[in-house]
Design an enzyme around this catalytic site. Structure first.
Site, PDB file in Angstrom:
ATOM      1  N   CYS A  40       0.882  -1.166  -0.049  1.00 53.01           N
ATOM      2  CA  CYS A  40       0.154  -0.090  -0.022  1.00 53.01           C
ATOM      3  C   CYS A  40       0.790   1.329   0.117  1.00 53.01           C
ATOM      4  O   CYS A  40       2.050   1.337   0.465  1.00 53.01           O
ATOM      5  CB  CYS A  40      -0.961  -0.067   1.220  1.00 53.01           C
ATOM      6  SG  CYS A  40      -1.743  -1.536   1.563  1.00 53.01           S
ATOM      7  N   ARG A  89       4.240   0.426  -6.654  1.00 50.36           N
ATOM      8  CA  ARG A  89       4.009  -0.413  -5.632  1.00 50.36           C
ATOM      9  C   ARG A  89       3.124  -1.532  -5.745  1.00 50.36           C
ATOM     10  O   ARG A  89       3.088  -2.482  -5.080  1.00 50.36           O
ATOM     11  CB  ARG A  89       3.911   0.287  -4.295  1.00 50.36           C
ATOM     12  CG  ARG A  89       4.941   1.277  -3.781  1.00 50.36           C
ATOM     13  CD  ARG A  89       4.565   2.181  -2.812  1.00 50.36           C
ATOM     14  NE  ARG A  89       4.175   1.860  -1.620  1.00 50.36           N
ATOM     15  CZ  ARG A  89       4.954   1.728  -0.725  1.00 50.36           C
ATOM     16  NH1 ARG A  89       6.132   2.566  -0.855  1.00 50.36           N
ATOM     17  NH2 ARG A  89       5.006   1.292   0.525  1.00 50.36           N
ATOM     18  N   TRP A 105      -3.117  -2.503  -1.342  1.00 49.95           N
ATOM     19  CA  TRP A 105      -2.765  -3.656  -1.634  1.00 49.95           C
ATOM     20  C   TRP A 105      -3.548  -4.705  -0.967  1.00 49.95           C
ATOM     21  O   TRP A 105      -2.925  -4.548   0.239  1.00 49.95           O
ATOM     22  CB  TRP A 105      -1.330  -3.821  -2.073  1.00 49.95           C
ATOM     23  CG  TRP A 105      -0.963  -4.650  -3.006  1.00 49.95           C
ATOM     24  CD1 TRP A 105      -0.919  -4.812  -4.349  1.00 49.95           C
ATOM     25  CD2 TRP A 105      -0.575  -6.160  -2.806  1.00 49.95           C
ATOM     26  NE1 TRP A 105      -0.590  -5.971  -4.913  1.00 49.95           N
ATOM     27  CE2 TRP A 105      -0.274  -6.845  -4.025  1.00 49.95           C
ATOM     28  CE3 TRP A 105      -0.276  -6.710  -1.565  1.00 49.95           C
ATOM     29  CZ2 TRP A 105       0.058  -8.175  -3.835  1.00 49.95           C
ATOM     30  CZ3 TRP A 105       0.019  -8.220  -1.551  1.00 49.95           C
ATOM     31  CH2 TRP A 105       0.166  -8.871  -2.936  1.00 49.95           C
ATOM     32  N   ASN A 151      -0.908   1.535   6.092  1.00 52.12           N
ATOM     33  CA  ASN A 151      -0.211   0.339   5.535  1.00 52.12           C
ATOM     34  C   ASN A 151       0.185  -0.584   6.969  1.00 52.12           C
ATOM     35  O   ASN A 151       0.511  -0.154   7.834  1.00 52.12           O
ATOM     36  CB  ASN A 151       1.347   0.994   5.032  1.00 52.12           C
ATOM     37  CG  ASN A 151       0.963   1.864   3.762  1.00 52.12           C
ATOM     38  OD1 ASN A 151      -0.181   2.008   3.364  1.00 52.12           O
ATOM     39  ND2 ASN A 151       2.110   2.381   3.195  1.00 52.12           N
ATOM     40  N   GLY A 152       0.145  -1.837   6.692  1.00 53.24           N
ATOM     41  CA  GLY A 152       0.407  -2.702   7.642  1.00 53.24           C
ATOM     42  C   GLY A 152      -0.673  -3.627   8.112  1.00 53.24           C
ATOM     43  O   GLY A 152      -1.582  -3.822   7.260  1.00 53.24           O
ATOM     44  N   GLU A 193      17.108 -23.685  -5.419  1.00 54.34           N
ATOM     45  CA  GLU A 193      16.496 -22.195  -5.578  1.00 54.34           C
ATOM     46  C   GLU A 193      17.861 -21.211  -5.984  1.00 54.34           C
ATOM     47  O   GLU A 193      17.849 -20.493  -6.882  1.00 54.34           O
ATOM     48  CB  GLU A 193      15.943 -21.401  -4.355  1.00 54.34           C
ATOM     49  CG  GLU A 193      15.691 -20.137  -4.365  1.00 54.34           C
ATOM     50  CD  GLU A 193      14.608 -19.678  -5.259  1.00 54.34           C
ATOM     51  OE1 GLU A 193      14.012 -20.730  -6.175  1.00 54.34           O
ATOM     52  OE2 GLU A 193      14.508 -18.586  -5.608  1.00 54.34           O
ATOM     53  N   LYS A 234      18.097 -19.130  -9.262  1.00 52.20           N
ATOM     54  CA  LYS A 234      18.158 -17.654  -9.584  1.00 52.20           C
ATOM     55  C   LYS A 234      19.432 -17.353 -10.161  1.00 52.20           C
ATOM     56  O   LYS A 234      19.608 -16.372 -10.831  1.00 52.20           O
ATOM     57  CB  LYS A 234      18.277 -17.395  -7.814  1.00 52.20           C
ATOM     58  CG  LYS A 234      17.821 -16.084  -7.278  1.00 52.20           C
ATOM     59  CD  LYS A 234      16.472 -15.806  -6.995  1.00 52.20           C
ATOM     60  CE  LYS A 234      15.251 -16.345  -7.989  1.00 52.20           C
ATOM     61  NZ  LYS A 234      14.054 -16.575  -7.679  1.00 52.20           N
ATOM     62  N   GLU A 254      19.017 -17.620 -13.938  1.00 56.12           N
ATOM     63  CA  GLU A 254      18.001 -16.743 -14.637  1.00 56.12           C
ATOM     64  C   GLU A 254      18.560 -15.287 -14.563  1.00 56.12           C
ATOM     65  O   GLU A 254      18.079 -14.676 -15.281  1.00 56.12           O
ATOM     66  CB  GLU A 254      16.713 -16.900 -13.943  1.00 56.12           C
ATOM     67  CG  GLU A 254      16.631 -16.271 -12.583  1.00 56.12           C
ATOM     68  CD  GLU A 254      15.054 -16.116 -11.918  1.00 56.12           C
ATOM     69  OE1 GLU A 254      14.883 -16.544 -10.833  1.00 56.12           O
ATOM     70  OE2 GLU A 254      14.033 -15.725 -12.913  1.00 56.12           O
ATOM     71  N   HIS A 280      26.520 -40.796  -8.278  1.00 57.27           N
ATOM     72  CA  HIS A 280      25.807 -41.380  -9.429  1.00 57.27           C
ATOM     73  C   HIS A 280      25.633 -40.827 -10.872  1.00 57.27           C
ATOM     74  O   HIS A 280      24.986 -41.350 -11.495  1.00 57.27           O
ATOM     75  CB  HIS A 280      24.270 -41.471  -8.671  1.00 57.27           C
ATOM     76  CG  HIS A 280      24.049 -42.065  -7.440  1.00 57.27           C
ATOM     77  ND1 HIS A 280      24.341 -43.679  -7.558  1.00 57.27           N
ATOM     78  CD2 HIS A 280      23.885 -41.694  -6.405  1.00 57.27           C
ATOM     79  CE1 HIS A 280      24.190 -44.013  -6.145  1.00 57.27           C
ATOM     80  NE2 HIS A 280      24.129 -42.843  -5.337  1.00 57.27           N
ATOM     81  N   LYS A 332       7.153 -11.892 -15.318  1.00 57.82           N
ATOM     82  CA  LYS A 332       6.771 -11.972 -13.865  1.00 57.82           C
ATOM     83  C   LYS A 332       5.591 -12.839 -13.626  1.00 57.82           C
ATOM     84  O   LYS A 332       5.712 -13.795 -12.618  1.00 57.82           O
ATOM     85  CB  LYS A 332       6.509 -10.685 -13.308  1.00 57.82           C
ATOM     86  CG  LYS A 332       6.203 -10.454 -11.724  1.00 57.82           C
ATOM     87  CD  LYS A 332       7.528 -10.548 -11.042  1.00 57.82           C
ATOM     88  CE  LYS A 332       7.127 -10.955  -9.522  1.00 57.82           C
ATOM     89  NZ  LYS A 332       8.360 -11.508  -8.839  1.00 57.82           N
TER      90      LYS A 332
HETATM   91  C1  F6R Z   1      11.901 -17.449 -10.304  1.00 54.87           C
HETATM   92  C2  F6R Z   1      10.440 -17.124 -10.428  1.00 54.87           C
HETATM   93  C3  F6R Z   1       9.648 -18.171 -11.041  1.00 54.87           C
HETATM   94  C4  F6R Z   1       8.110 -17.928 -10.635  1.00 54.87           C
HETATM   95  C5  F6R Z   1       7.292 -18.987 -11.253  1.00 54.87           C
HETATM   96  C6  F6R Z   1       6.266 -19.236 -10.318  1.00 54.87           C
HETATM   97  O1  F6R Z   1      12.383 -16.255  -9.694  1.00 54.87           O
HETATM   98  O2  F6R Z   1       9.946 -15.910 -10.328  1.00 54.87           O
HETATM   99  O3  F6R Z   1       9.999 -19.422 -11.023  1.00 54.87           O
HETATM  100  O4  F6R Z   1       8.449 -18.762  -9.130  1.00 54.87           O
HETATM  101  O5  F6R Z   1       7.086 -18.464 -12.690  1.00 54.87           O
HETATM  102  O6  F6R Z   1       5.332 -18.099 -10.229  1.00 54.87           O
HETATM  103  P1  F6R Z   1       4.273 -17.873  -9.236  1.00 54.87           P
HETATM  104  O7  F6R Z   1       4.829 -18.127  -7.881  1.00 54.87           O
HETATM  105  O8  F6R Z   1       3.789 -16.588  -9.593  1.00 54.87           O
HETATM  106  O9  F6R Z   1       3.159 -18.993  -9.591  1.00 54.87           O
END
Ligand code: F6R
Length: 610
Positions: A2, A27, A76, A102-103, A484, A488, A491, A507, A605
């Site tokens: 928010c 935001r 939000w 906010n919060g 992870e 990360k 990507e 293996h 995203k």
């Molecule tokens: C990696 C990343 C993606 C998402 C994936 C699932 O940094 O952001 O691997 O985690 O596309 O997205 P959501 O969680 O929105 O279903």
């Protein structure tokens, strides 16, 4: 997250507030509103959806907009659907106060029921409306608005950044903060309050960052800051900032990703707020009240959200006492899974819109199994489609690479594991008290260590950025974190990185190890450490360079390994510290390689197509 903007000055307040809200749009928000005083009345104009909807509402206001002070908010959603009634600001029943927040107010249900007993009526599902009415109630017993505001806040548990206007003081705006940022903008014959400086940057660069537990009162010509508990005046220096809009939106961080990594302590506080009670050894998930204990849990998700499931599955089994399997949504949806009626399918998704996870939800929904969405975005498709939803409350994630959302998912899944274990009485309350006490200290611990980790990561990231290939190794829950770490890293930096369960190396994958193949081993002091050390020795024996994330005691094994110390933290919570280390590693490597950190190539995203 928010956004708040408030103004007391000489300009027409409403257009200025909307202009400020527009600068806070980045935001993320789902509704918006403004409140101002005109003709001895507080007017709250609100709309769900985009700011253009609010502008339409404002333009149909029946009087010329003359107010030169007021408050504005972009919401939000965290409590209640994103609709007009839940949008801020909220008005007290007597029409004397309007509040934007906010919060999260943790004890809002308690406050609400006490006030309902006194005859107060509530028109929204928010945690904010009880608070504005509490302020009105306190005002009946106190000589001034400042004391009433303070007295109400002393009864509140949770996190807040607040802005308040009072009908009997039309020129003044009040603000208060606890665990959520708020900044005062100091102009000439005008003052501002905002959740971040972006909102008022065109008007002034002179700012006072409010500290935890402070109240501010501004009028066009004056600014005063007080200690929230004692109401003693606090002297605060005005600072001149030289940020442009883009760096202001990032809170002074170079990238959204870095900002979001540093937001994780706040995210942990948000997730745990109102959900854990360490003293009583209890957790509260009212969303799951009538859910029968499942015989099995199936977690289905994609990417980083899938890694949250991988990390949490052992906890759901060990703490929750329920067998748990984790599946990639794009596989699950096409393999005709058999789901029993005593099964719970948990769909994890930050966006709540990922096409494969949504398809998996449809399959699970068509079976007799119960479905539970773990989503960040309120009202998203998965949140709406699942039988039940628990929101992760991480706030909007702007960087394409997911960071803080994973932290919130892991935390919520750990709470869920305790919920099942405590409800079935298979997890002892005394042990829950211990674990919850540790859990509640995590945010402070992480906050304390993040700046140091940021400095320490640089030489390590430089080395990793120069590698052509990297193995991320771990065992147990650290295998999920290795997944992870590798995801990360590739990507963001476009360097080839793969994760392996360390026991799998012999293996096959170990054949790849040579002087040029870097291994990053996650080896905190836990039950897996002796085996991890053997695996690391095996890599070292083949001349493979190693970076080892470990805790004191492990640094000598093997000597050739570059050691990066994980801040002292017991399992499973060490995961919440290892995670930002891996995020910082990828961030710094990508930055060093000159990659577009917030928007890596080929990625979106929200993956709403197959
Ligand atoms: C990696 C990343 C993606 C998402 C994936 C699932 O940094 O952001 O691997 O985690 O596309 O997205 P959501 O969680 O929105 O279903």
């Amino acid at each position: 997250m928010c956004g708040i903007i408030a103004y007391a000055g000489h300009r027409p307040a409403v257009p200025l507030l909307i202009d400020g809200l527009r600068r806070l749009e980045y935001r993320g928000y789902d509704s918006a509103g403004v409140a101002f005083i005109q003709q001895r009345k507080i007017h709250c104009l609100k709309a769900s959806g985009r700011l253009s909807a609010l502008e339409r509402t404002v333009s149909s206001f029946r009087m010329p907009l003359l107010a030169s002070s007021g408050i504005g908010h972009t919401r939000w959603a965290t409590h209640g659907e994103p609709n007009e009634a839940n949008a801020h600001p909220h008005l007290s029943n007597d029409g004397g106060f309007a509040l934007a927040h906010n919060g999260i107010i943790e004890n809002y249900r308690e406050i609400k029921s006490r006030l309902a007993g006194l005859g107060y009526v509530f028109y929204s599902d928010t945690d904010t409306e009880p608070l504005v009415n509490l302020i009105a109630e306190e005002r009946k017993k106190t000589p001034d608005n400042l004391s009433a505001f303070r007295n109400a806040l002393l009864r509140v548990d949770g996190a807040f950044a607040l802005s308040l206007i009072c009908l009997d003081e039309p020129e003044a705006v009040y603000a208060a903060r606890k665990d959520a940022p708020l900044v005062v903008g100091a102009g000439t014959e005008e003052n501002f309050i905002a959740s971040d400086v972006t909102a008022f940057l065109p008007y002034t660069r002179n700012v006072i960052f409010l500290e935890e537990g402070e109240i501010a009162r501004v009028t066009p010509s004056a600014r005063a800051v007080f200690d929230l508990r004692t109401l003693e005046p606090v002297s605060r220096h005005v600072r001149k900032i030289d940020w442009d809009i883009s760096s202001a939106q990032k809170g002074g961080y170079k990238h959204f990703m870095l900002k979001e990594i540093f937001e994780q302590p706040a995210v942990l506080r948000n997730v745990l707020a109102g959900r854990i009670n360490p003293g009583g050894g209890k957790v509260e998930l009212p969303e799951l009240e009538k859910l029968p204990r499942p015989a099995r849990i199936r977690i289905v998700a994609c990417g980083t959200s899938y890694n949250a499931g991988l990390w949490a599955a052992p906890l759901l089994e060990q703490w929750g006492g329920i067998p748990c399997a984790v599946e990639i949504a794009s596989e699950f949806r096409y393999r005709k899974p058999i789901l029993g009626k005593d099964e719970l399918v948990i769909l994890i998704s930050q966006s709540g819109e990922t096409a494969d996870t949504l398809a998996a939800l449809k399959i699970a929904g068509a079976s007799k199994a119960a479905t539970l969405g773990l989503c960040n975005v309120i009202g998203s498709s998965i949140a709406r489609g699942a039988d039940r939803v628990v929101y992760t409350q991480a706030g909007p994630e702007i960087s394409v690479a997911s960071t803080k959302a994973l932290c919130s998912q892991m935390a919520l899944l750990a709470v869920l594991a305790l919920h099942f274990g405590l409800r079935a009485k298979t997890f002892p309350v005394e042990k829950a008290k211990e674990e919850l006490a540790r859990f509640s200290q995590l945010a402070d611990l992480l906050e304390g260590h993040l700046p140091l980790l940021r400095r320490e990561v640089e030489p390590i990231a430089l080395r990793a950025a120069n590698a052509k290939n990297i193995f991320f190794l771990g065992r147990g829950q650290n295998y999920a974190l290795a997944q992870e770490g590798a995801l990360k890293f590739k990507e963001l930096s476009y360097v080839h990185a793969e994760a392996y369960a360390a026991g799998e190396m012999k293996h096959g994958p170990i054949a790849l190890v040579d002087r040029d193949f870097l291994t990053i081993a996650l080896a905190p002091r836990d039950e897996h450490l002796p085996k991890m050390i053997s695996n690391i020795q095996e890599v070292a024996a083949r001349g493979g360079p190693i970076i080892m994330l470990g805790q004191p005691g492990g640094e000598t094994t093997p000597e050739s390994a570059q050691f990066w110390s994980i801040p002292e933290c017991p399992p499973p919570f060490a995961g919440f510290v290892i995670l930002p280390m891996l995020q910082l590693l990828s961030y710094e490597a990508a930055r060093y390689l000159g990659k577009d950190v917030d928007q890596p190539r080929n990625l979106a995203k929200s993956v709403t197509v197959e």
